[in-house]
Motif scaffolding. Structure first.
Motif, PDB file in Angstrom:
ATOM      1  N   PHE A 110     -12.020   1.301   1.027  1.00  0.00           N
ATOM      2  CA  PHE A 110     -12.064  -0.062   2.131  1.00  0.00           C
ATOM      3  C   PHE A 110     -11.260   0.105   2.908  1.00  0.00           C
ATOM      4  O   PHE A 110     -10.529   0.118   4.102  1.00  0.00           O
ATOM      5  N   ALA A 139     -10.276  -0.529   6.898  1.00  0.00           N
ATOM      6  CA  ALA A 139      -9.205  -1.588   7.428  1.00  0.00           C
ATOM      7  C   ALA A 139      -8.985  -0.947   8.339  1.00  0.00           C
ATOM      8  O   ALA A 139      -8.375  -1.699   9.795  1.00  0.00           O
ATOM      9  N   VAL A 171      -6.080  -9.642   9.749  1.00  0.00           N
ATOM     10  CA  VAL A 171      -7.126  -9.234   8.864  1.00  0.00           C
ATOM     11  C   VAL A 171      -8.286  -9.948   9.309  1.00  0.00           C
ATOM     12  O   VAL A 171      -7.906 -11.305   9.471  1.00  0.00           O
ATOM     13  N   SER A 187     -11.158  -9.874   7.476  1.00  0.00           N
ATOM     14  CA  SER A 187     -12.194 -11.033   6.457  1.00  0.00           C
ATOM     15  C   SER A 187     -11.021 -11.137   6.026  1.00  0.00           C
ATOM     16  O   SER A 187      -9.453 -11.966   5.818  1.00  0.00           O
ATOM     17  N   ARG A 229     -11.917 -11.608   2.330  1.00  0.00           N
ATOM     18  CA  ARG A 229     -11.684 -10.956   1.606  1.00  0.00           C
ATOM     19  C   ARG A 229     -10.175 -10.305   1.237  1.00  0.00           C
ATOM     20  O   ARG A 229     -10.195  -9.825   0.229  1.00  0.00           O
ATOM     21  N   VAL A 230      -9.298 -10.215   2.117  1.00  0.00           N
ATOM     22  CA  VAL A 230      -8.638  -8.840   2.544  1.00  0.00           C
ATOM     23  C   VAL A 230      -7.226 -10.130   2.751  1.00  0.00           C
ATOM     24  O   VAL A 230      -6.912 -11.208   3.545  1.00  0.00           O
ATOM     25  N   SER A 231      -6.284 -10.379   2.379  1.00  0.00           N
ATOM     26  CA  SER A 231      -4.777 -10.453   2.327  1.00  0.00           C
ATOM     27  C   SER A 231      -3.926  -9.650   2.139  1.00  0.00           C
ATOM     28  O   SER A 231      -4.208  -8.289   2.004  1.00  0.00           O
ATOM     29  N   HIS A 250      -8.420  -6.809  -7.543  1.00  0.00           N
ATOM     30  CA  HIS A 250      -8.907  -6.185  -5.963  1.00  0.00           C
ATOM     31  C   HIS A 250      -7.834  -4.908  -5.887  1.00  0.00           C
ATOM     32  O   HIS A 250      -7.224  -3.703  -7.026  1.00  0.00           O
ATOM     33  N   LEU A 309      -2.012  -3.812   1.707  1.00  0.00           N
ATOM     34  CA  LEU A 309      -3.621  -4.253   1.171  1.00  0.00           C
ATOM     35  C   LEU A 309      -4.552  -4.389   0.726  1.00  0.00           C
ATOM     36  O   LEU A 309      -4.077  -3.924  -0.153  1.00  0.00           O
ATOM     37  N   SER A 310      -4.849  -6.489   0.268  1.00  0.00           N
ATOM     38  CA  SER A 310      -5.318  -6.271  -1.057  1.00  0.00           C
ATOM     39  C   SER A 310      -6.576  -6.684  -0.841  1.00  0.00           C
ATOM     40  O   SER A 310      -7.406  -7.515   0.758  1.00  0.00           O
ATOM     41  N   PHE A 311      -8.056  -5.683  -0.609  1.00  0.00           N
ATOM     42  CA  PHE A 311      -9.352  -6.265  -1.093  1.00  0.00           C
ATOM     43  C   PHE A 311      -9.906  -7.051  -1.987  1.00  0.00           C
ATOM     44  O   PHE A 311      -9.597  -5.980  -2.908  1.00  0.00           O
TER      45      PHE A 311
END
Length: 518
Positions: free
Chosen positions: A82, A86, A115, A117, A119-121, A137, A149-151
């Protein structure tokens, strides 16, 4: 940007002899030093061979480091890189080429713009980052940045939507829920496309960190019942929850009552029908069962299939189940009481036939019935626990062989075999398996009372059961509601199933009519 796969740096966590690190000892914040963060992660995930650390480098001379961490057993393999995704946002906003990206660009972009997406936090604490990894994740740490970043890349094979196992149907939808919570909520949403249908998610405590959800229809659910449910649910958030039944036992009113206080279903249409009736449904990740609460006594005799048949057919089937309930509960007790204490109540011809079949039996009717019921319960349990191809054969053959052998050995009479068989068949007619289990539990005390006190003992046992039912509550609601307190309008869906044109104008749909008018 490059990932140093050439040097073999994409590797699993080393099996270092570090003691287990409880969650309370994990540092709360993410260090700006990537090497410190990596050392801390290696301590946390020691002896965890499915945790993969993937270092990468970026910048003009590839002098800056990033670290991707994920659990390989619950992440789709093609989703683990990912870092490039990013950087695509940063390249579009901050720079023209990858190799000019510096840590200052990363910090400025993600903290000011965020971000793009869903799906990202962004994760700020190491404890939260570890929880995200355990939830499927991919978490990326950067040097000189105290965040990560967490996907969301969760991917685990789940059972496909197929026919319900515990609730087979002839008419009606044939899809059932699975162990995937997201998929189950989607099945419900496709049937009730209303913004008033609320789904609230929560995570349970302990080591499992199980995700659960409960749903209700705003305007249909009783606010006091919903408030009481949420109050009781708070007690489950620090407990290990593996299945929906765990929540049932933690929030039920009477733990030692043999009667189930909540219903279960694997059918989405049954869950939605319950929501429309003002019920609360509960689902747990990893469990295909939907718990419906509160559960009232009269509702345990209804099935979703009743509403797909015409009125006369549905009413006949429902009354048949009610008769089967009383048969499964009292049939052996009635036979014991009449044959032992009240033989004058049996017609003479039938009495002579019964006495003839019992000739040579060394046991009284009570012992004979207890033995046969015990053997029948053993066969039933063996049929459930054995593999499916073998279980049904063992149950049928075992019942035939033991029944015939018991008659020939003068251990049991043919009439007793018939009584036990009819009782078992009647208990199988219960739509809810938990209600059938309750009947199995109550049958033995009633048989003992009938064998010792006759009809008087049977009436005492039934009276105690009735007193228990009248005092029992489900989520604060009277268990015998519709009967006590009497709700005349709801009787049209208890003993009989009124026509749909009458049921669909029931109070449960008043809020919908008000919305259409407004």
């Amino acid at each position: 940007m490059t990932s140093n796969n050439r040097s073999g740096e994409n590797k699993q966590i080393k099996n270092t002899p570090v003691s287990d690190t409880p969650e309370s000892d994990i540092q709360k914040s993410i260090s700006q030093s990537l090497s410190c963060t990596r050392e801390e992660l290696e301590k946390i995930f020691s002896h965890s061979h499915d945790i993969v650390m993937q270092p990468s480098r970026y910048g003009a001379a590839y002098q800056y480091e990033a670290l991707s961490v994920h659990c390989s057993t619950i992440v789709e393999e093609k989703e683990v890189l990912f870092l490039r995704s990013a950087f695509l946002d940063i390249v579009a906003q901050e720079s023209e080429v990858f190799h000019t990206i510096e840590p200052e660009n990363i910090v400025h972009f993600f903290e000011s713009r965020g971000v793009t997406s869903n799906r990202v936090s962004i994760v700020e604490a190491l404890t939260d980052a570890v929880k995200q990894m355990m939830s499927g994740h991919v978490v990326i740490f950067f040097d000189m940045w105290n965040k990560a970043l967490s996907f969301n890349a969760f991917s685990v094979e789940s059972r496909a939507v197929n026919e319900p196992i515990t609730e087979p149907v002839v008419r009606g939808p044939h899809d059932s829920t699975t162990e995937d919570l997201t998929k189950n909520i989607g099945l419900l949403r496709t049937r009730l496309r209303n913004h008033l249908f609320k789904i609230e998610m929560f995570s349970t405590g302990g080591d499992c960190q199980t995700t659960a959800a409960f749903g209700y229809l705003e305007g249909a659910v009783n606010p006091e019942t919903l408030k009481e449910f949420k109050k009781r649910l708070e007690a489950t958030k620090d407990v290990e929850i593996l299945d929906t039944s765990f929540i049932e036992e933690l929030i039920e009113d009477s733990t030692y009552s043999p009667f189930p206080q909540y219903r279960y279903t694997e059918r989405p249409d049954t869950g939605i029908a319950a929501v429309l009736d003002g019920k609360i449904i509960v689902m747990v990740s990893g469990s295909p069962s939907i718990m419906i609460c509160p559960g009232l006594f009269a509702e345990f005799f209804a099935t979703s299939e009743d509403y797909y048949y015409r009125t006369v057919e549905a009413t006949l089937l429902r009354q048949l189940r009610i008769i089967a309930f009383f048969m499964a509960l009292t049939l052996p007790s009635i036979y014991i009481a009449m044959s032992t204490f009240h033989s004058e109540l049996i017609p003479t011809v039938l009495l002579m036939a019964v006495l003839e079949t019992r000739e040579g039996i060394p046991f009284p009717a009570l012992v004979e019935a207890l033995l046969m019921e015990f053997f029948f319960e053993l066969l039933r349990e063996a049929g459930i626990r054995l593999p499916r191809p073998v279980g049904s054969a063992v149950s049928i053959v075992g019942a035939l062989v033991i029944g015939q052998a018991a008659i020939q050995a003068k251990i049991a009479s043919p009439i007793m075999i018939i009584i036990v068989a009819l009782t078992g068949i009647a208990s199988f007619s219960m739509p809810q398996y938990s209600l059938g289990v309750a009947l199995r539990v109550l049958r033995f005390p009633l048989m003992i009372l009938s064998g010792t006190l006759g009809g008087f003992g049977l009436m005492m046992g039934l009276l105690f059961i009735h007193l228990h039912l009248t005092s029992l509550r489900s989520l604060g609601q009277p268990y015998l509601a519709t009967f006590a307190p009497l709700r005349i309008r709801e009787l049209r869906d208890v003993w009989i199933r009124a026509p749909l044109k009458t049921l669909l104008r029931s109070p449960r749909n008043k809020h919908m009519h008000k919305q259409r008018k407004s």
